[in-house]
Design a protein around this motif. Structure first.
Motif, PDB file in Angstrom:
ATOM      1  N   ALA A 153      21.104  15.684 -27.811  1.00 34.65           N
ATOM      2  CA  ALA A 153      20.946  17.031 -28.386  1.00 34.65           C
ATOM      3  C   ALA A 153      21.752  18.043 -27.586  1.00 34.65           C
ATOM      4  O   ALA A 153      22.378  18.945 -28.140  1.00 34.65           O
ATOM      5  N   LEU A 154      21.761  17.868 -26.270  1.00 34.63           N
ATOM      6  CA  LEU A 154      22.524  18.774 -25.411  1.00 34.63           C
ATOM      7  C   LEU A 154      24.023  18.623 -25.668  1.00 34.63           C
ATOM      8  O   LEU A 154      24.725  19.603 -25.916  1.00 34.63           O
ATOM      9  N   GLN A 155      24.512  17.377 -25.615  1.00 36.30           N
ATOM     10  CA  GLN A 155      25.958  17.164 -25.759  1.00 36.30           C
ATOM     11  C   GLN A 155      26.453  17.605 -27.136  1.00 36.30           C
ATOM     12  O   GLN A 155      27.566  18.105 -27.268  1.00 36.30           O
ATOM     13  N   GLU A 156      25.642  17.385 -28.153  1.00 34.20           N
ATOM     14  CA  GLU A 156      26.073  17.706 -29.508  1.00 34.20           C
ATOM     15  C   GLU A 156      25.801  19.161 -29.878  1.00 34.20           C
ATOM     16  O   GLU A 156      26.164  19.603 -30.956  1.00 34.20           O
ATOM     17  N   ASP A 157      25.151  19.901 -28.994  1.00 35.40           N
ATOM     18  CA  ASP A 157      24.838  21.321 -29.231  1.00 35.40           C
ATOM     19  C   ASP A 157      24.226  21.535 -30.612  1.00 35.40           C
ATOM     20  O   ASP A 157      24.728  22.328 -31.413  1.00 35.40           O
ATOM     21  N   VAL A 158      23.164  20.814 -30.888  1.00 32.36           N
ATOM     22  CA  VAL A 158      22.556  20.893 -32.214  1.00 32.36           C
ATOM     23  C   VAL A 158      21.629  22.107 -32.335  1.00 32.36           C
ATOM     24  O   VAL A 158      21.137  22.636 -31.341  1.00 32.36           O
ATOM     25  N   ASP A 159      21.402  22.513 -33.576  1.00 29.67           N
ATOM     26  CA  ASP A 159      20.475  23.593 -33.863  1.00 29.67           C
ATOM     27  C   ASP A 159      19.049  23.064 -34.028  1.00 29.67           C
ATOM     28  O   ASP A 159      18.087  23.779 -33.804  1.00 29.67           O
ATOM     29  N   ALA A 160      18.959  21.798 -34.452  1.00 30.23           N
ATOM     30  CA  ALA A 160      17.639  21.224 -34.707  1.00 30.23           C
ATOM     31  C   ALA A 160      17.631  19.739 -34.373  1.00 30.23           C
ATOM     32  O   ALA A 160      18.668  19.078 -34.424  1.00 30.23           O
ATOM     33  N   VAL A 161      16.450  19.241 -34.014  1.00 29.53           N
ATOM     34  CA  VAL A 161      16.262  17.813 -33.765  1.00 29.53           C
ATOM     35  C   VAL A 161      15.157  17.317 -34.688  1.00 29.53           C
ATOM     36  O   VAL A 161      14.048  17.864 -34.691  1.00 29.53           O
ATOM     37  N   GLY A 162      15.468  16.299 -35.499  1.00 28.64           N
ATOM     38  CA  GLY A 162      14.466  15.706 -36.378  1.00 28.64           C
ATOM     39  C   GLY A 162      14.107  14.320 -35.870  1.00 28.64           C
ATOM     40  O   GLY A 162      14.988  13.498 -35.626  1.00 28.64           O
ATOM     41  N   LEU A 163      12.828  14.068 -35.688  1.00 29.88           N
ATOM     42  CA  LEU A 163      12.389  12.808 -35.090  1.00 29.88           C
ATOM     43  C   LEU A 163      11.585  12.002 -36.097  1.00 29.88           C
ATOM     44  O   LEU A 163      10.633  12.516 -36.682  1.00 29.88           O
ATOM     45  N   SER A 164      11.971  10.765 -36.310  1.00 30.44           N
ATOM     46  CA  SER A 164      11.250   9.902 -37.229  1.00 30.44           C
ATOM     47  C   SER A 164      10.501   8.857 -36.427  1.00 30.44           C
ATOM     48  O   SER A 164      11.099   8.135 -35.621  1.00 30.44           O
ATOM     49  N   ILE A 165       9.214   8.771 -36.630  1.00 29.38           N
ATOM     50  CA  ILE A 165       8.414   7.844 -35.810  1.00 29.38           C
ATOM     51  C   ILE A 165       7.302   7.219 -36.639  1.00 29.38           C
ATOM     52  O   ILE A 165       6.553   7.907 -37.321  1.00 29.38           O
ATOM     53  N   LEU A 166       7.253   5.891 -36.587  1.00 29.52           N
ATOM     54  CA  LEU A 166       6.253   5.147 -37.360  1.00 29.52           C
ATOM     55  C   LEU A 166       5.373   4.287 -36.465  1.00 29.52           C
ATOM     56  O   LEU A 166       4.496   3.585 -36.929  1.00 29.52           O
ATOM     57  N   SER A 167       5.631   4.338 -35.181  1.00 28.23           N
ATOM     58  CA  SER A 167       5.001   3.352 -34.288  1.00 28.23           C
ATOM     59  C   SER A 167       3.609   3.749 -33.823  1.00 28.23           C
ATOM     60  O   SER A 167       2.888   2.942 -33.263  1.00 28.23           O
ATOM     61  N   GLY A 168       3.223   5.016 -34.042  1.00 25.61           N
ATOM     62  CA  GLY A 168       1.927   5.458 -33.548  1.00 25.61           C
ATOM     63  C   GLY A 168       1.982   6.080 -32.168  1.00 25.61           C
ATOM     64  O   GLY A 168       0.978   6.566 -31.657  1.00 25.61           O
ATOM     65  N   ALA A 169       3.169   6.087 -31.567  1.00 29.61           N
ATOM     66  CA  ALA A 169       3.286   6.628 -30.207  1.00 29.61           C
ATOM     67  C   ALA A 169       3.675   8.101 -30.204  1.00 29.61           C
ATOM     68  O   ALA A 169       4.120   8.632 -29.187  1.00 29.61           O
ATOM     69  N   HIS A 170       3.475   8.768 -31.360  1.00 26.73           N
ATOM     70  CA  HIS A 170       3.990  10.136 -31.488  1.00 26.73           C
ATOM     71  C   HIS A 170       3.383  11.113 -30.499  1.00 26.73           C
ATOM     72  O   HIS A 170       4.057  11.990 -29.999  1.00 26.73           O
ATOM     73  N   LEU A 171       2.067  10.933 -30.191  1.00 27.66           N
ATOM     74  CA  LEU A 171       1.427  11.898 -29.291  1.00 27.66           C
ATOM     75  C   LEU A 171       1.976  11.797 -27.872  1.00 27.66           C
ATOM     76  O   LEU A 171       1.890  12.741 -27.087  1.00 27.66           O
ATOM     77  N   THR A 172       2.532  10.634 -27.531  1.00 28.69           N
ATOM     78  CA  THR A 172       3.148  10.464 -26.218  1.00 28.69           C
ATOM     79  C   THR A 172       4.602  10.917 -26.230  1.00 28.69           C
ATOM     80  O   THR A 172       5.039  11.684 -25.369  1.00 28.69           O
ATOM     81  N   LEU A 173       5.342  10.388 -27.224  1.00 24.29           N
ATOM     82  CA  LEU A 173       6.800  10.548 -27.188  1.00 24.29           C
ATOM     83  C   LEU A 173       7.267  11.941 -27.606  1.00 24.29           C
ATOM     84  O   LEU A 173       8.177  12.501 -26.995  1.00 24.29           O
TER      85      LEU A 173
END
Lengths: 132, 345
Positions: A51-71
């Motif tokens: 995200a830093l190198q690409e200087d993005v405006d937004a980060v979208g995260l897709s997660i199906l593993s159940g580890a969302h509260l940690t990651l």
């Protein structure tokens, strides 16, 4: 000037299903955005650095593993550590309703569950950046 | 498209980028990419600090394994000398319909993430043809000025017309793979003529040797001096050593299996030989001059066109376009009228 909205779409954690991430990437592309797709099994560190190198405006995260509260909160913290305070973070995937409030408290702006219309994701991102 | 983010002043951003602050480098790249007067002022500030990096271009058809090869080249440079930093600029196409793009080259470079000595930036072509974005050369300048020792540019990979990279890179690697076109393809003008190094990737696949043979045959037809043609006998893949004066560079043909890291050392050795060749030969100077003149010409063309259209105005331009469509004026006379109008304005 030729300013584009740049969005990083990433899959943190160990699940191997990236169909949702690809559908979103494509929908954002069709909406005229530049989407950086980094592939499966990304660590929070990899995502924040990309995200830093690409200087993005937004980060979208897709997660199906159940580890969302940690990651997911960890990714937000790493982004902020790197000084990316104004980068919008949103997520999609299998995330139970009761987890949405803690994730928003951790700094995620929006959570999109299964069955979300891609148009609503596009509108959400556009809405965040149109009021300059 | 508006962005709600606050934009910092260019000189301060340039200062921090030149000190190697990664976030500032990333943001400066965006500013340069977006173009306009601010980009020009940033570029004029950094220009004195450029010209130090070694710039390698990697081009070739989609599916030949460019991204994987670029990733492996960067990895080996980092391994061979940890003090050597590597910047990567990976270009993917913009959709002509939506203006959007999916930039996926990082997927094949995941081994590099976490390495502080590597900086990867994905770029969309934003409507430009020829394999690079209009601002790719300028983005390379930012990485050069920020102190990256080696910069690798990966082109779109659209195919035969992808020659822009030759105007930006010191050394151009053209990647082929078995099964991607026959001998006739190899003889076609264009992309192979810009190759300083030819790589046949996926060399573990069927047909690798015949691809190598076809390339050898093509190169022998094109550049070998008389007496060096080996009728029916193919030479092994040897890397020419830096040549004596007035000798032309003979592009080596190398086999790699990038996904397993095979053959990458030979590629890096060939790049070093080519660099030494350019430094020792007048061709190196000629290239630098040609590149500068082409860059200047491109900038002139764009700025002159912008100024002309501004001074003429959209109404007059549209009226003339209508006349050209109606065949009441030919395009050459219309262009002439516009130029005269601009001079008078």
């Amino acid at each position: 000037m030729d300013k584009k909205i740049r969005v990083l779409i990433a899959k943190p954690g160990l699940d191997g299903h990236d169909r949702g991430a690809k559908v979103i990437a494509r929908a954002l592309r069709d909406a005229g955005m530049e989407v950086i797709y980094t592939g499966l099994r990304q660590t929070p560190e990899m995502i924040a650095e990309a995200a830093l190198q690409e200087d993005v405006d937004a980060v979208g995260l897709s997660i199906l593993s159940g580890a969302h509260l940690t990651l997911l909160p960890r990714i937000v913290n790493l982004l902020r550590d790197k000084g990316l305070n104004d980068v919008l973070v949103f997520a999609g995937g299998i995330i139970p309703d009761e987890d949405i409030a803690p994730l928003k408290a951790a700094g995620l702006t929006a959570i999109f569950g299964p069955g979300t219309n891609t148009d609503s994701v596009v509108e959400f991102i556009r809405g965040q950046f149109q009021t300059a | 498209m508006a962005n709600s983010r606050l934009l910092e002043a260019v000189p301060a951003l340039v200062d921090r980028a030149l000190q190697g602050d990664r976030r500032s480098i990333a943001r400066l790249i965006s500013r340069v990419e977006d173009g306009g007067p601010e980009a020009w002022s940033a570029l004029s500030l950094i220009y004195p600090r450029t010209g130090r990096a070694q710039i390698i271009g990697v081009t070739g058809a989609p599916g030949t394994g460019k991204s994987t090869l670029v990733g492996e080249i960067a990895k080996l440079y980092r391994k061979s000398s940890p003090a050597l930093t590597v910047g990567i600029v990976a270009v993917d196409p913009t959709s002509p319909f939506s203006g959007g793009a999916v930039l996926g080259d990082r997927i094949r470079m995941r081994d590099l993430s976490g390495d502080e000595g590597v900086f990867i930036r994905s770029m969309a072509t934003r409507g430009s043809l020829g394999g690079l974005a209009r601002s790719t050369t300028d983005v390379v300048k930012v990485l050069d000025a920020a102190g990256f020792d080696v910069i690798v540019i990966e082109t779109v990979g659209a195919g035969q017309s992808e020659i822009e990279v030759a105007r930006t890179a010191d050394t151009v690697i053209v990647v082929e793979a078995p099964g991607f076109g026959d001998e006739v393809q190899a003889i076609k003008a264009g992309i192979l003529e810009i190759a300083d190094i030819l790589v046949v990737n996926k060399a573990d696949r069927d047909g690798a040797q015949s691809t190598v043979n076809a390339l050898h045959a093509m190169l022998d037809l094109g550049t070998a001096p008389h007496g060096l043609l080996h009728h029916g006998v193919l030479m092994p893949s040897v890397i020419p050593t830096p040549a004596k004066s007035d000798e032309r560079w003979q592009p080596p043909i190398l086999k790699t299996i990038a996904s397993q890291g095979h053959g990458i050392d030979e590629v890096i050795t060939a790049v070093a030989h080519h660099r030494a060749f350019l430094a020792a030969q007048p061709e190196g100077q000629q290239r630098a001059r040609l590149r500068a003149s082409m860059e200047l010409e491109t900038i002139l063309r764009e700025t002159l066109l912008d100024r002309l259209l501004q001074s003429v105005g959209a109404d007059r331009l549209n009226a003339l376009i209508d006349q050209v469509v109606a065949r009441t004026i030919d395009p050459y006379s219309a262009a002439d009228q516009l130029q005269r109008a601009a001079v008078q304005a």
